[in-house]
Each structure stands twice: as structure tokens, then as C-alpha cells.
Design a protein around this motif. Structure first.
Motif, mmCIF file in Angstrom:
data_model
loop_
_atom_site.group_PDB
_atom_site.id
_atom_site.type_symbol
_atom_site.label_atom_id
_atom_site.label_comp_id
_atom_site.label_asym_id
_atom_site.label_seq_id
_atom_site.Cartn_x
_atom_site.Cartn_y
_atom_site.Cartn_z
ATOM 1 N N MET B 1 44.258 48.755 57.445
ATOM 2 C CA MET B 1 44.331 47.698 56.431
ATOM 3 C C MET B 1 44.649 48.314 55.068
ATOM 4 N N LYS B 2 45.562 47.668 54.344
ATOM 5 C CA LYS B 2 45.932 48.141 53.010
ATOM 6 C C LYS B 2 44.754 48.063 52.037
ATOM 7 N N ASP B 3 44.733 48.969 51.062
ATOM 8 C CA ASP B 3 43.762 48.829 49.975
ATOM 9 C C ASP B 3 44.104 47.572 49.165
ATOM 10 N N ILE B 4 43.124 47.060 48.433
ATOM 11 C CA ILE B 4 43.374 45.905 47.562
ATOM 12 C C ILE B 4 43.010 46.301 46.134
ATOM 13 N N LEU B 5 43.944 46.074 45.211
ATOM 14 C CA LEU B 5 43.677 46.353 43.799
ATOM 15 C C LEU B 5 43.658 45.027 43.033
ATOM 16 N N ILE B 6 42.522 44.734 42.413
ATOM 17 C CA ILE B 6 42.439 43.540 41.553
ATOM 18 C C ILE B 6 42.533 44.028 40.124
ATOM 19 N N LYS B 7 43.503 43.524 39.383
ATOM 20 C CA LYS B 7 43.666 44.022 38.013
ATOM 21 C C LYS B 7 43.638 42.874 37.009
ATOM 22 N N ASN B 8 43.623 43.246 35.727
ATOM 23 C CA ASN B 8 43.659 42.241 34.654
ATOM 24 C C ASN B 8 42.450 41.309 34.777
ATOM 25 N N ALA B 9 41.289 41.916 34.949
ATOM 26 C CA ALA B 9 40.087 41.145 35.288
ATOM 27 C C ALA B 9 38.977 41.301 34.261
ATOM 28 N N HIS B 10 38.252 40.218 34.031
ATOM 29 C CA HIS B 10 37.017 40.229 33.243
ATOM 30 C C HIS B 10 35.910 40.417 34.292
ATOM 31 N N ILE B 11 35.468 41.669 34.460
ATOM 32 C CA ILE B 11 34.619 41.984 35.617
ATOM 33 C C ILE B 11 33.127 41.916 35.298
ATOM 34 N N VAL B 12 32.453 41.055 36.026
ATOM 35 C CA VAL B 12 31.002 40.928 35.926
ATOM 36 C C VAL B 12 30.439 41.664 37.127
ATOM 37 N N THR B 13 29.926 42.878 36.902
ATOM 38 C CA THR B 13 29.564 43.730 38.040
ATOM 39 C C THR B 13 28.192 43.412 38.633
ATOM 40 N N MET B 14 27.293 42.825 37.813
ATOM 41 C CA MET B 14 25.878 42.658 38.192
ATOM 42 C C MET B 14 25.236 44.016 38.487
ATOM 43 N N ASP B 15 25.811 45.064 37.918
ATOM 44 C CA ASP B 15 25.292 46.413 38.094
ATOM 45 C C ASP B 15 24.788 46.889 36.738
ATOM 46 N N ASP B 16 23.497 46.793 36.518
ATOM 47 C CA ASP B 16 22.895 47.156 35.230
ATOM 48 C C ASP B 16 23.596 46.466 34.058
ATOM 49 N N GLY B 17 24.052 45.267 34.272
ATOM 50 C CA GLY B 17 24.639 44.477 33.185
ATOM 51 C C GLY B 17 26.032 44.904 32.751
ATOM 52 N N ALA B 18 26.655 45.841 33.466
ATOM 53 C CA ALA B 18 27.993 46.281 33.047
ATOM 54 C C ALA B 18 29.034 45.174 33.213
ATOM 55 N N VAL B 19 29.796 44.951 32.142
ATOM 56 C CA VAL B 19 30.893 43.983 32.152
ATOM 57 C C VAL B 19 32.119 44.682 31.594
ATOM 58 N N TYR B 20 33.238 44.572 32.275
ATOM 59 C CA TYR B 20 34.490 45.148 31.773
ATOM 60 C C TYR B 20 35.414 44.015 31.359
ATOM 61 N N ARG B 21 35.827 44.018 30.095
ATOM 62 C CA ARG B 21 36.664 42.921 29.596
ATOM 63 C C ARG B 21 38.074 42.969 30.153
ATOM 64 N N ASN B 22 38.573 44.163 30.402
ATOM 65 C CA ASN B 22 39.902 44.246 30.992
ATOM 66 C C ASN B 22 39.888 45.376 32.005
ATOM 67 N N GLY B 23 39.406 45.071 33.187
ATOM 68 C CA GLY B 23 39.180 46.110 34.176
ATOM 69 C C GLY B 23 39.905 45.863 35.480
ATOM 70 N N CYS B 24 39.619 46.760 36.413
ATOM 71 C CA CYS B 24 40.191 46.579 37.750
ATOM 72 C C CYS B 24 39.185 47.016 38.815
ATOM 73 N N VAL B 25 39.414 46.514 40.010
ATOM 74 C CA VAL B 25 38.559 46.834 41.156
ATOM 75 C C VAL B 25 39.471 47.305 42.283
ATOM 76 N N LEU B 26 39.120 48.424 42.879
ATOM 77 C CA LEU B 26 39.889 48.892 44.037
ATOM 78 C C LEU B 26 39.012 48.810 45.281
ATOM 79 N N ILE B 27 39.557 48.144 46.287
ATOM 80 C CA ILE B 27 38.842 47.977 47.558
ATOM 81 C C ILE B 27 39.548 48.815 48.611
ATOM 82 N N SER B 28 38.764 49.602 49.330
ATOM 83 C CA SER B 28 39.345 50.391 50.398
ATOM 84 C C SER B 28 38.534 50.134 51.667
ATOM 85 N N GLY B 29 39.192 49.620 52.679
ATOM 86 C CA GLY B 29 38.467 49.249 53.895
ATOM 87 C C GLY B 29 37.461 48.158 53.580
#
Lengths: 423, 423
Positions: B1-29
Motif C-alpha cells: 500500500m502506498k504511503d499517504i501524505l496529508i499536507k496544508n493542514a491545521h493539525i490538532v494532534t491531541m498530543d500534549d496540546g500540540a497544534v500545527y497551523r500549517n503542517g503535514c502528516v505522513l502515513i505509512s502502512g
């Protein structure tokens, strides 16, 4: 304008409980001309195939502040008094032009989320009136009068109120200007009497916030020795009064509401979110009062979704009173349609011959099936995105879920610019 | 399965309150490989442009009954005991095949409305397991054990539970089988101990309905002299227990919940709608308990929308306790993500390296702006139709708002046929 024929519809008329499983609605001009099961011959009409979905009256948002779209998600998780402090500082900077932009966004939202009619109260009305005219929504608008800053301020606001009445009342058969006072705690007796006298001379309802919190009621007891409702009732009200919130009301208040035709507008989401309390809607209904329903503004609700509001009203009242029939699905839909139109005094809120042509079409959806109880589906399953068509005053304003009258992309860009300067 | 890259995102991680205003997420498997602001070079990845919208963890519906889709809008406006009487009569006619069809609809609904993971409890699991496998949802499933019909019934159900564990547990890395008992009032001490012993030997949570109504608690006091929570705590629980509802719990119950790691699943809509009451979530949080959140089934909720659920949880707790900070927006989102995954014992509910690749994308919308507070937008403004992508276990299951894995038209036609025969 061409007639509009909606066919292949599961029609919820809100007219003495009549429901047509496979019916049609014919709209001619600004009125409903026919509703029923016979297939109407309307060769020249624009035809909307409801695909077997639900057709129902457009919702009536009987208390809102359209100009507050810039406050969505601002001052989250604060109680009313602390929330107001933060809101007031920004509101000081608002003018007609800003309010126009913010109200236009709110009109688009109200329409896409299923409202046909909004009852607005805000600082200024020129901007709001322009937004309502442009978007096509049916609107009751008003400049809320206060006189906390003395006689000169009161005079100016009353003059503005009268000016806007002359300019906008009756425009396009769907803009109505009401005489509104902000609240007992921001108005002297004189200010209230002045506004009430305008409502009387215009033959329209008087509109005010009342009994929103325990603190407000306690303050009124200290100032006047009676509750806000009793205080208002003593001032010689017009034929009808619309009182937003009525969260903290006694049995005596409810008797007075019935006697003086003070119609409460229940705003469950705003009241919960600002920790104002839970209105005794079950007791109101038992008293014979017919409450309307509203979202309040985008500052306190964060959303102008009347489907979410009627859902919240119903389940909240059941859970709070521990009575599953406290506010049944039918009564909740009635609050959001029939009761709202009645409170505002226009012939709407029903799909009925001769009534205002305010009609919603929800297409069928896997997640709105099975329909054991169509009111249960509307109250507990439907969401605003199920709205496919919203027809107001005989005009299609939302088609396939998209508002036709507001350029949303432009409005979003403008909102960003304006908020960057304001906050 | 191909990796998935989500870009141009306002990311709410729910990880110690970290929020990225212009971030990306890479999914592998099936895992998240990267989250942050650096633009990841991922030439071979499938790219999803979030368009500046909100990216957040997929929601965890920690208590539901997927097989109940046929009951949507059935037996409206009744309290739990009367509602159950009507439901039980139809449930007697359900079999694997029917439950499969109804659960498949529920899976499509859960996915389109933003859930990544569901924790199901129902009569049978073969049908539910098939629907969950087919739809791609992450699922915890269980056959709820009762022994109201005596020893033979208990033996049969325990055998079914063990059989399904062998058949389904661990399938595709996303199907998990839990040992569940229906409730104290439908299970003898022996039945409870039998189910608890399975949970212990499987190293997974024990799952049960508990303290849903005043009547249930009173009944348990009569039968055992203690509350349902105290009764459960006396039976030697496994490392963790998931207790659905916990509407009627005392301070002593809450201390016991903390001590024995009994994690309550709050179901505000179902509890309100069936007039069961309002769980003391504010007190639970103050006690140190970390409640999860669930919709309950489509019979009591009429909708499987976790956005509506987290909205209701938050505003209800504020209004009910008259404290606007009783359950703030962040805590409500946490209940629906982090706490749900923790209760179920898997590494999910956060956008974090090494965590389960369960990711939602909400596009920006005029009605989700301005973002003064992104948690406020998620909790009070967002609706399920804002979900554009739902990625579960690294696989895109919802794209542009449409579930890719369930043929909804076919499911709707089948639902009509099946309901016509059932009701």
C-alpha cells in the motif's frame, strides 16, 4: 416568477398533524397554492423532485444576532458575564459595514442549515437589513435600545429605530422591523416604555432579552422588587412580546407570560454553553405557553443550526426532567416552525394553502431511514447537511445544499481580513 | 500500500496540546510515520491536500450497538424501560444475517460521521464482525452475555463468545473481541465471574452496561446491598473495565472506579433521550477519572454522530452544573479521541508518530471560521458533514464525504425490505 412544483415528497405539513406519504406542493408567487396527494397539473412550473425525501416548513430561528459571525469560537468556555466583557470590547469597534459582512455570512449559514426566517436583534440594523435583503432570508430585524449611557444615547437609538422602520419595514414582503429593548438591566423604565410605545403604534411584537440567568433575576428583584417578567408585565405591554431565553422563570412568571402573551424563545445551546441554565419548557407547555426556538448568535452558540437546536431542546428537556415525553419530537418541530411564526405574527411555519412559501426539501438518506416516526427522524436523526433545497417566500435560495445568493468564497476571504484587523 | 501524505493542514494532534497551523502528516502502512511542520518529501505517496482545513484523530465511539439501525425513530419519546419492552420484541426476530445488514449501515454512518473506531456490544457477533471487516472500521466487538434464562443459555453464550474470539480477534490488526456481560440486572454473579475470567485470560478489558438509571441502581441495592459499581468492584475485575453509561453514580462509586480502573463511557444523547439522567462528568474529571464517549445504538440515539455527541457532552455538563468550564472544548475532544483509545487499550486517538493511522480531514468552511479556538470549532461548530476524509488503519475509507466501502444505495433498498418484514 414561475410557479414551483415539488413532487414525490413525504410532506410534513405541521398543519393539524397532516402528513402525506407521497404528495406534492405547489408554490405560486410568495404563497403555497396547493398541498396534498393529488398530482397537480402545473405545466409551466419549475419542478423539484424530492425523490421521496422529507418536505417540511422552513425553520424559524426566533432569536439570533446575525452580526456576530466574527465571534465564532471566541471566548470559549466562559460564563455569560465574563463572555460579555470580552465580546463588548470588540463590539465597540463594529460598524454598519462590518456588521453587513458578518450578517451576510450568518444569513448564508442560516439558509443552508434550514432556516427560512430569522429574528435578529443587534447594535445596528442598516448592515443587517442589507444582508437580509441580499440573501433572500425572511427577517425580523431590530436595533436593540439601551440607555445605560443616559438620555442622549436613548434619544439617538430611538431615532435610529424609527428611521430603520421607515426605511425597511415591509420591504419585499419579507423584511420586518421590530421595536426591541436589550434587557431590563440595560434599560430604564422610561427606555422600556418608549420602545413598548413604538411596538404598540406599529402593531408589532415588542422584543427583549429576559430572565436569562439567576444573576439577572436577582438584580431585577433588587432594582424593582419583582422578577423581570413581572416587571415587564407591569409596564403595559403591546398585544405580544417576544422574550428571549426565559431560562430562570417561576410559576408566577409563567402565568403572567400566558396572561400578557409574552412568548418565550428557548435557546438551549446558548443557555447550556454559557452556563445560564435550563429553561423549564415542560412546565411552560403544561401552562399553555407556546415557546418558540432560537440559536442565539454565533458568539454564544458557534453555529446557527436550527436542526441541532430542536434536537437539543427535545433531548435536554427529557433528560433534565427525567420524563421522556417532556418535549416529544412533534412538539420540538412545532416550536421550530409553527410557534416561531406565530410569535412573530406572520402566516408561516406550516405547509398549507395561503401560507408563506417557506419550504425545505431533505432528500432521503440511508441515515434518515427507516421512518417509523417522521418527527423522530426530523428531531433526532436529521442534520443540517440533509437540507437540499430551501425555498423562502417562493424563491429557491438553497439548491442541492448550496446557498445561491451569497458568494461564500468571497465572504470567507473578507472574514479573514476583517478579523485580522478586529481581534 | 502506498504511503499517504496529508499536507496544508491545521493539525490538532491531541498530543500534549500540540497544534500545527500549517503542517503535514505522513502515513505509512497502518501507522503515523511523521507529523509536523516540515514539508515531508514523500515522492511516492498519495497526496491529500487538506486545503488549510482541520486534521485531527479519528473519533472513538466507545459504546454502541451497530446492529440497531433498523430501530432508528422506533419507539420515540419513551423512557428506557418502556422503550426496551418494544425493542426486545423485535430483537427476538434478529439473526446473524439481519444484524450483518443493519451493522453495515451503522459502519457506513459511523465512518461518514467521523468515527475511526467503534466499541460494539450486541446479541450476536458474526454479522457484526462481517460488517466491520467489510467496511474497514476499527472495531471492538462482543457478544453480550446474560443468563436470565438459566444455566443452559449462559453456557451457549459463553461458548459463542469464545468461538468468536478465536475466529475474529486480531483480524486485519483492527478487529478485537472483548468479553462483555450485558448488565448486573441481567447477569447472575456466576455469569459475571465467567465473563470476567475470559477478559482476564485474554488480557483485554471487561465490558458492561452499568448504573444507567436510578431504577437499575435501586434494583442492585435490593439484590446485592450495594451499587452496581461497588458490586462489580467486589468481583475481582481485570486490569480494566469499560462501563457504559454510569449516569447514576455516587462519590464512593467514583472512587471505586478510579481504584479499579473502571472507565465510564458517557452517552449523553441516549441518556437524555431515554430520560435516564445526566452523568456527573464534571465530578468524574475532578476525581481523576478519564471518561470515554459513545453514541449508544441507533435505537436510542437515532444517529451515530460523535461530533454531535461531543458537542452535547460539553454544553450539557456546563449548563447542568452552571459552570462554563465544567467540560471545556479540549476535554470534550479528548474524551472522543485519547480517552476512548486508552479505554480500549490500543495506541490511537492521537496524531503521533507510531500511533494508529486513524486520521480525519475536515476542509475549511465559511461556517468553521474564524478559528479563535480550534477546539471550540471542533466541539461547538463542526458537524459530521464537515468530514471530507476518514482514514482508518492507514486506509482511506471516506473520500470527499462518501464512504467508499459500503454501497449505500443497495443498503438502503435492503433496509426497506428487511424492515417491512420485521415490523
Amino acid at each position: 416568477m414561475k410557479d414551483i412544483l415539488i413532487k414525490n415528497a413525504h410532506i410534513v405539513t405541521m398543519d393539524d398533524g397532516a402528513v402525506y406519504r407521497n404528495g406534492c406542493v405547489l408554490i405560486s408567487g410568495t404563497e403555497i397554492k396547493y398541498v396534498g396527494e393529488a398530482l397537480v397539473n402545473a405545466d409551466n412550473a419549475e419542478v423539484i423532485d424530492a425523490r421521496g425525501g422529507i418536505v417540511m416548513p422552513g425553520l424559524v430561528n426566533a432569536h439570533t444576532h446575525l452580526g456576530m459571525s466574527c465571534f465564532r469560537s471566541f471566548a470559549s468556555d466562559l460564563p455569560l458575564n465574563k463572555w460579555l466583557e470580552r465580546i463588548f470590547k470588540i463590539e465597540d469597534k463594529l460598524d454598519d459595514q462590518l456588521i453587513y459582512h458578518f450578517a451576510l455570512i450568518a444569513c448564508a449559514e442560516a439558509l443552508e442549515r434550514g432556516s427560512a426566517c430569522v429574528n435578529d436583534m443587534y447594535l445596528d440594523v442598516t448592515g443587517t437589513a442589507r444582508a437580509c435583503l441580499e440573501s433572500g432570508v425572511r427577517a425580523f430585524i431590530s436595533r436593540n435600545v439601551v440607555d445605560a449611557d443616559g438620555e442622549a444615547g436613548l434619544k439617538r437609538r430611538l431615532a435610529e429605530l424609527e428611521e430603520m422602520y421607515k426605511l425597511y419595514n415591509g420591504r419585499e414582503g419579507r423584511i420586518n422591523v421590530l421595536a426591541s429593548a436589550h434587557a431590563e438591566y440595560t434599560c430604564s423604565e422610561n427606555a422600556l416604555r418608549e420602545v413598548i410605545s413604538r411596538a404598540k403604534s406599529w402593531g408589532s411584537p415588542f422584543y427583549i432579552h429576559a430572565s436569562e440567568t439567576v444573576a439577572e433575576v436577582q438584580g431585577c428583584m433588587e432594582r424593582h422588587g419583582v422578577s423581570p417578567i413581572k416587571w415587564l408585565a407591569s409596564l403595559g405591554l403591546p398585544e405580544s412580546t417576544i422574550a428571549a431565553h426565559c431560562t430562570v422563570v417561576s410559576r408566577e412568571d409563567m402565568s403572567l407570560m400566558l396572561e400578557h402573551n409574552i412568548i418565550p424563545v428557548h435557546n438551549p445551546v446558548s443557555n447550556l454553553k454559557l452556563a445560564s441554565g435550563i429553561a423549564p419548557v415542560k412546565l411552560m407547555l403544561e401552562t399553555g405557553i407556546k415557546p418558540a426556538l432560537g440559536t442565539d448568535g454565533n458568539g454564544s452558540n458557534n453555529n446557527l443550526d436550527m436542526f441541532r437546536e430542536l434536537f437539543t431542546a427535545s433531548v435536554l428537556q427529557k433528560g433534565y426532567t427525567l420524563d421522556a415525553q417532556a418535549l416529544d419530537a412533534y412538539s420540538a418541530v412545532e416550536m421550530a416552525t409553527v410557534n416561531g411564526a406565530a410569535a412573530l405574527g406572520y402566516k408561516g411555519g406550516r405547509i398549507k394553502e395561503g401560507f408563506a412559501a417557506d419550504v425545505l426539501v431533505l432528500y432521503p438518506s440511508l441515515f434518515l431511514e427507516p421512518v417509523h416516526d417522521v418527527y423522530g427522524i426530523i428531531a433526532y436523526s436529521a442534520e443540517s447537511c440533509d437540507v437540499r433545497y430551501n425555498i423562502v417566500n417562493g424563491r429557491v435560495l438553497v439548491k442541492e445544499g448550496e446557498c445561491l445568493t451569497v458568494d461564500k468564497e468571497r465572504a470567507a476571504a473578507r472574514l479573514k481580513e476583517l478579523c485580522a484587523a478586529l481581534f
